[in-house]
Scaffold this motif. Structure first.
Motif, PDB file in Angstrom:
ATOM      1  N   GLU A  35       0.855  -1.185   0.000  1.00 52.61           N
ATOM      2  CA  GLU A  35       0.000   0.000   0.000  1.00 52.61           C
ATOM      3  C   GLU A  35       0.890   1.234   0.000  1.00 52.61           C
ATOM      4  OE1 GLU A  35      -1.993   0.956   3.737  1.00 52.61           O
ATOM      5  OE2 GLU A  35      -3.793   1.547   2.630  1.00 52.61           O
ATOM      6  N   TYR A  36       0.630   2.139  -0.889  1.00 51.10           N
ATOM      7  CA  TYR A  36       1.403   3.369  -0.947  1.00 51.10           C
ATOM      8  C   TYR A  36       0.988   4.261   0.216  1.00 51.10           C
ATOM      9  CZ  TYR A  36       2.917   7.961  -2.614  1.00 51.10           C
ATOM     10  OH  TYR A  36       3.475   9.207  -2.711  1.00 51.10           O
ATOM     11  N   PHE A  37       1.922   4.552   1.097  1.00 48.58           N
ATOM     12  CA  PHE A  37       1.641   5.357   2.291  1.00 48.58           C
ATOM     13  C   PHE A  37       2.971   5.967   2.713  1.00 48.58           C
ATOM     14  CE2 PHE A  37       0.339   7.173   5.981  1.00 48.58           C
ATOM     15  CZ  PHE A  37      -0.486   6.484   6.859  1.00 48.58           C
ATOM     16  N   PRO A  38       3.381   7.050   2.028  1.00 53.87           N
ATOM     17  CA  PRO A  38       4.731   7.557   2.262  1.00 53.87           C
ATOM     18  C   PRO A  38       4.887   8.195   3.644  1.00 53.87           C
ATOM     19  CG  PRO A  38       3.519   9.035   0.822  1.00 53.87           C
ATOM     20  CD  PRO A  38       2.630   7.853   1.055  1.00 53.87           C
ATOM     21  N   VAL A  39       6.048   8.010   4.218  1.00 58.77           N
ATOM     22  CA  VAL A  39       6.366   8.593   5.522  1.00 58.77           C
ATOM     23  C   VAL A  39       6.468  10.112   5.406  1.00 58.77           C
ATOM     24  CG1 VAL A  39       8.205   8.801   7.234  1.00 58.77           C
ATOM     25  CG2 VAL A  39       7.516   6.569   6.430  1.00 58.77           C
ATOM     26  N   GLU A  40       7.072  10.566   4.324  1.00 60.59           N
ATOM     27  CA  GLU A  40       7.228  11.997   4.104  1.00 60.59           C
ATOM     28  C   GLU A  40       5.877  12.594   3.744  1.00 60.59           C
ATOM     29  OE1 GLU A  40      10.954  11.419   5.094  1.00 60.59           O
ATOM     30  OE2 GLU A  40      10.197  13.381   4.580  1.00 60.59           O
ATOM     31  N   CYS A  41       5.823  13.861   3.623  1.00 59.33           N
ATOM     32  CA  CYS A  41       4.641  14.659   3.271  1.00 59.33           C
ATOM     33  C   CYS A  41       3.483  14.460   4.244  1.00 59.33           C
ATOM     34  CB  CYS A  41       4.201  14.451   1.824  1.00 59.33           C
ATOM     35  SG  CYS A  41       3.670  12.797   1.403  1.00 59.33           S
ATOM     36  N   ARG A  49     -10.362   4.163   5.885  1.00 59.46           N
ATOM     37  CA  ARG A  49      -9.546   3.287   5.049  1.00 59.46           C
ATOM     38  C   ARG A  49      -8.605   4.081   4.163  1.00 59.46           C
ATOM     39  NH1 ARG A  49     -12.945  -1.753   2.766  1.00 59.46           N
ATOM     40  NH2 ARG A  49     -13.794  -2.431   4.747  1.00 59.46           N
ATOM     41  N   ALA A  50      -8.898   5.361   4.030  1.00 59.72           N
ATOM     42  CA  ALA A  50      -8.165   6.159   3.043  1.00 59.72           C
ATOM     43  C   ALA A  50      -6.909   6.774   3.641  1.00 59.72           C
ATOM     44  CB  ALA A  50      -9.080   7.268   2.512  1.00 59.72           C
ATOM     45  N   ILE A  51      -6.071   7.264   2.756  1.00 59.55           N
ATOM     46  CA  ILE A  51      -4.885   8.012   3.169  1.00 59.55           C
ATOM     47  C   ILE A  51      -5.180   9.479   2.858  1.00 59.55           C
ATOM     48  CG2 ILE A  51      -2.405   8.313   2.820  1.00 59.55           C
ATOM     49  CD1 ILE A  51      -3.149   5.552   3.838  1.00 59.55           C
ATOM     50  N   LYS A  52      -4.890  10.328   3.810  1.00 55.83           N
ATOM     51  CA  LYS A  52      -5.123  11.751   3.590  1.00 55.83           C
ATOM     52  C   LYS A  52      -3.810  12.506   3.735  1.00 55.83           C
ATOM     53  CE  LYS A  52      -8.179  15.556   4.999  1.00 55.83           C
ATOM     54  NZ  LYS A  52      -7.124  16.571   4.833  1.00 55.83           N
ATOM     55  N   VAL A  53      -3.592  13.425   2.808  1.00 50.23           N
ATOM     56  CA  VAL A  53      -2.399  14.273   2.887  1.00 50.23           C
ATOM     57  C   VAL A  53      -2.852  15.638   3.355  1.00 50.23           C
ATOM     58  CG1 VAL A  53      -0.359  15.028   1.630  1.00 50.23           C
ATOM     59  CG2 VAL A  53      -1.713  13.122   0.780  1.00 50.23           C
ATOM     60  N   ASP A  54      -2.005  16.333   4.111  1.00 53.07           N
ATOM     61  CA  ASP A  54      -2.473  17.635   4.590  1.00 53.07           C
ATOM     62  C   ASP A  54      -2.545  18.633   3.444  1.00 53.07           C
ATOM     63  OD1 ASP A  54       0.487  19.031   6.256  1.00 53.07           O
ATOM     64  OD2 ASP A  54      -0.061  18.980   4.162  1.00 53.07           O
ATOM     65  N   ASP A  55      -3.082  19.798   3.766  1.00 53.51           N
ATOM     66  CA  ASP A  55      -3.462  20.716   2.699  1.00 53.51           C
ATOM     67  C   ASP A  55      -2.309  21.441   2.036  1.00 53.51           C
ATOM     68  OD1 ASP A  55      -6.386  21.556   4.632  1.00 53.51           O
ATOM     69  OD2 ASP A  55      -6.157  20.173   2.926  1.00 53.51           O
ATOM     70  N   LYS A  56      -1.119  21.372   2.651  1.00 54.84           N
ATOM     71  CA  LYS A  56      -0.005  22.124   2.070  1.00 54.84           C
ATOM     72  C   LYS A  56       0.282  21.613   0.659  1.00 54.84           C
ATOM     73  CE  LYS A  56       4.128  22.343   4.229  1.00 54.84           C
ATOM     74  NZ  LYS A  56       5.011  22.485   5.375  1.00 54.84           N
ATOM     75  N   GLN A  57       0.383  22.562  -0.264  1.00 55.91           N
ATOM     76  CA  GLN A  57       0.518  22.187  -1.667  1.00 55.91           C
ATOM     77  C   GLN A  57       1.764  21.342  -1.925  1.00 55.91           C
ATOM     78  OE1 GLN A  57      -1.937  22.605  -3.844  1.00 55.91           O
ATOM     79  NE2 GLN A  57      -0.689  21.335  -5.192  1.00 55.91           N
ATOM     80  N   THR A  58       2.874  21.684  -1.285  1.00 58.75           N
ATOM     81  CA  THR A  58       4.108  20.923  -1.517  1.00 58.75           C
ATOM     82  C   THR A  58       3.921  19.473  -1.100  1.00 58.75           C
ATOM     83  OG1 THR A  58       4.839  21.912   0.558  1.00 58.75           O
ATOM     84  CG2 THR A  58       5.937  22.662  -1.449  1.00 58.75           C
TER      85      THR A  58
END
Lengths: 409, 238
Positions: free
Chosen positions: A79-85, A92-101
């Protein structure tokens, strides 16, 4: 009814041990960011996979054991779930925070993950390479499904029973090197070869797992999340470092080094720092007590040259340099410790089994047809189906057949 | 006779993840600690503060490179303990101890330690960065590090996965004037070595030296520049 997190077999809720694999169903790594055991994910082509325990965790994401429902085959699901970012699990989902980078990093890595999976599926006929079954997007992330191989990694064997003689490894490595050469010819690099990724199977062959997915991710300042210290060639520490078959050659030779010495090779940045001051930090394996001939040691150190251009250009050239060695005496060759419940399944598709089923059905049908035809013939000939007198029956058959085929019988 | 000065500035960023501390035990025994928390991992400011606090409380004068290495590893272990899956905080670390005619240092990352002797630059630490690797592989010259794409990619950091190698060494200080400069990459990126030398010659004190270099820095930085921090120590050996 619960599921065993190790082998995904059903078991009673209060079971102390799984009746299939013998392991303790309560003893497995748990973390809020892991998908719970028993989660099902729908792949492409209607395959459904049930998720089991986590069997690996790296900078790219998480690897679970799983089972494909229709065939019952054991799989490894990445499962793709990067430590960075700063990605987090939400349901069940993966959420990335709102920062564009962070979003950009995440999306870029996701595309890399999927493109690697696609490349791997395309080369899945190479025997030593773990077979990719499926890959797809789901839960705002991506998954790659591979054969689950129930052997033991070289790293685990070395940790358990010490360094191995090079004479044990070489014949098996020849097959692996040839297959890696085929992989390279197809334009694919592994980029993450290490003793943790090379598995010794019960049949004595080696398999290579766990490709360096999302290797090209932007990863912020600290690179140690994405490079395996001791096994990564120097070009992997550079953002636009040119990689090639020579990169996999370095990592393979570093892995061999570890297996024959039980010592991690000095990491390449430290070697470079020291080298610029005239010092070579990487000791020869023979200095560490390894069982290897001087010629093969020289070939190995050639593969471990710091600069890419100084190493063998391809696997074939490296393989040609290694000379067969007599087996080391008084040393029992290492054997993988395997749990029969996870024993390696052939990578041939279940089509064979299904074909066998169909063949069986056809044979039974033909036999039934023959039996029906025979019954019909017997009825036609007026033969009682339960002869009271075998001789009379025989006579009747003769008469009947004579009626059918004309006198002369 | 030992004198010193330091500053830290947030630059154009929302948070200052640099930390600096100078510990003075009197009788010309001084320890400078500088740490640059790595952004993008969360908690860089916490990591850099742990670094300066831990080394500062652990340092007593008459130290050796081995002791400074131990202190750095202690910081590393502490930061690892405090990491969470969402916050994999990391930091650089640079430590300098000046005492009894000797200097000892230890560092990891790309915060630098410069040593000037009688006004001339005689030593600077090599960054644990991919750009430094490129220099050593002959791909770029040292001057090109500042503008190189890999400048910020460091391969050793406090809080990284697994074990950490610390570079540490010591030197007996020859009679004469010694000046040391510790600085984070947000500083050295915009102040060049020949300018450090030039301003050193013209400066009346470590504070003055830093002020002069900061003027050069301010004239070059873009609006969103990184946190920047520097510490200067002057000592004269008879």
């Amino acid at each position: 009814m619960a599921l065993c997190p190790h082998c995904l077999e059903k078991l009673k809720d209060d079971a102390q041990r799984c009746p299939n694999c013998g392991l303790d169903p309560k003893d497995y790594p748990q973390n809020a960011s892991f998908l719970p055991v028993g989660t099902s994910v729908e792949g492409s082509n209607g395959h459904t996979f049930v998720i089991g325990k986590v069997i690996g965790r790296g900078g790219f994401g998480i690897t679970y054991v799983g089972r494909e429902l229709s065939s019952g085959r054991l799989v490894a699901i990445k499962e793709y779930f990067p430590v960075e970012c700063q990605a987090v699990r939400q349901g069940r989902a993966i959420k990335v925070d709102d920062k564009q980078t962070n979003r950009d990093v995440y999306n870029h890595g996701l595309r890399s993950f999927l493109s690697e999976a696609s490349m791997l599926k395309a080369v899945s006929d190479i025997p030593s390479i773990v077979h990719v079954l499926d890959f797809f997007e789901l839960n705002n992330t991506a998954y790659m499904v591979m054969d689950y191989l129930g052997g033991e990694t070289l790293a685990s064997i070395v940790r358990r029973s010490g360094p191995m003689p090079f004479s044990f490894l070489l014949p098996r490595l020849r097959v692996l090197m040839a297959d890696l050469g085929r992989l390279h010819d197809a334009g694919v690099l592994h980029r993450d070869i290490s003793p943790d990724n090379i598995m010794l199977m019960p049949d004595g062959s080696l398999r290579i797992l766990d490709f360096g997915c999302a290797r090209s991710m932007e990863d912020g300042r600290a690179m140690t999340v994405f490079v395996k210290k001791g096994f990564a060639p120097i070009e992997q520490y550079q953002h636009n470092g040119r990689q090639g078959p020579f990169s996999d050659i370095y990592a393979l030779c570093a892995s061999i080094y570890y297996c024959i010495t039980k010592t991690l090779p000095t990491d390449t940045p430290s070697r470079v720092l020291a080298y610029s001051e005239g010092e070579e930090l990487l000791k020869k394996p023979s200095e560490l007590g390894a069982q290897i001939s001087p010629e093969n040691e020289q070939a190995l150190m050639w593969g471990l040259a710091l600069k890419a251009e100084s190493r063998p250009a391809n696997m074939g050239i490296l393989a040609a340099r290694f000379k067969d060695e007599a087996p080391a005496e008084a040393v029992r060759p290492p054997e993988p410790q395997v749990n029969p419940a996870f024993i390696y399944q052939p990578t041939r598709k279940p089509a064979q089994k299904t074909g066998g089923d169909i063949a069986l059905i056809i044979i039974i049908f033909i036999l039934l047809l023959i039996a029906a035809a025979l019954f019909g013939v017997l009825v036609f000939l007026g033969i009682p189906l339960r002869p009271l007198n075998p001789e009379a029956a025989f006579g009747a058959v003769r008469t009947g057949l004579g009626a059918v085929f004309g006198r002369g019988l | 006779m030992t004198s010193y000065s330091s500053y830290t500035d947030i630059g154009g960023r929302p948070c200052n993840e640099d930390s600096v501390r100078i510990k003075d035990l009197g009788s010309d025994r001084v320890c400078v600690i500088l740490a640059d928390g790595l952004g993008g991992h969360g908690g860089g400011d916490v990591a850099s503060k742990i670094a300066v606090d831990t080394v500062s409380s652990g340092w007593n004068a008459n130290t050796t490179p081995a002791e400074l290495t131990d202190l750095a590893l202690k910081v590393h272990r502490r930061v690892l303990e405090l990491q969470t899956p969402a916050c994999q905080m990391k930091s650089t670390l640079a430590v300098l101890s000046v005492d009894s005619g000797r200097m000892d240092y230890a560092y990891v990352g790309d915060s630098r330690i410069y040593h000037f002797y009688n006004g001339k630059l005689i030593f600077q630490t090599k960054d644990h960065s991919a750009s430094q690797i490129a220099v050593m592989l002959g791909q770029i010259t040292p001057d090109q590090i500042r503008f190189h794409e890999d400048r910020s990619r460091i391969f050793r950091a406090i809080g990284q996965d697994g074990e950490l190698s610390i570079d540490a060494d010591e030197e007996i200080l020859e009679p004469g004037k010694h000046a040391f400069l510790l600085c984070s990459d947000g500083f050295w990126e915009y102040v060049y070595e020949n300018e450090m030398e030039r301003e050193l010659k013209a400066a009346s004190s470590p504070e003055d030296w830093i002020a002069k270099m900061r003027k050069i820095h301010a004239s070059r930085v873009p609006k969103d520049n990184d946190n920047n921090t520097a510490a200067a120590v002057w000592t004269e050996i008879a």
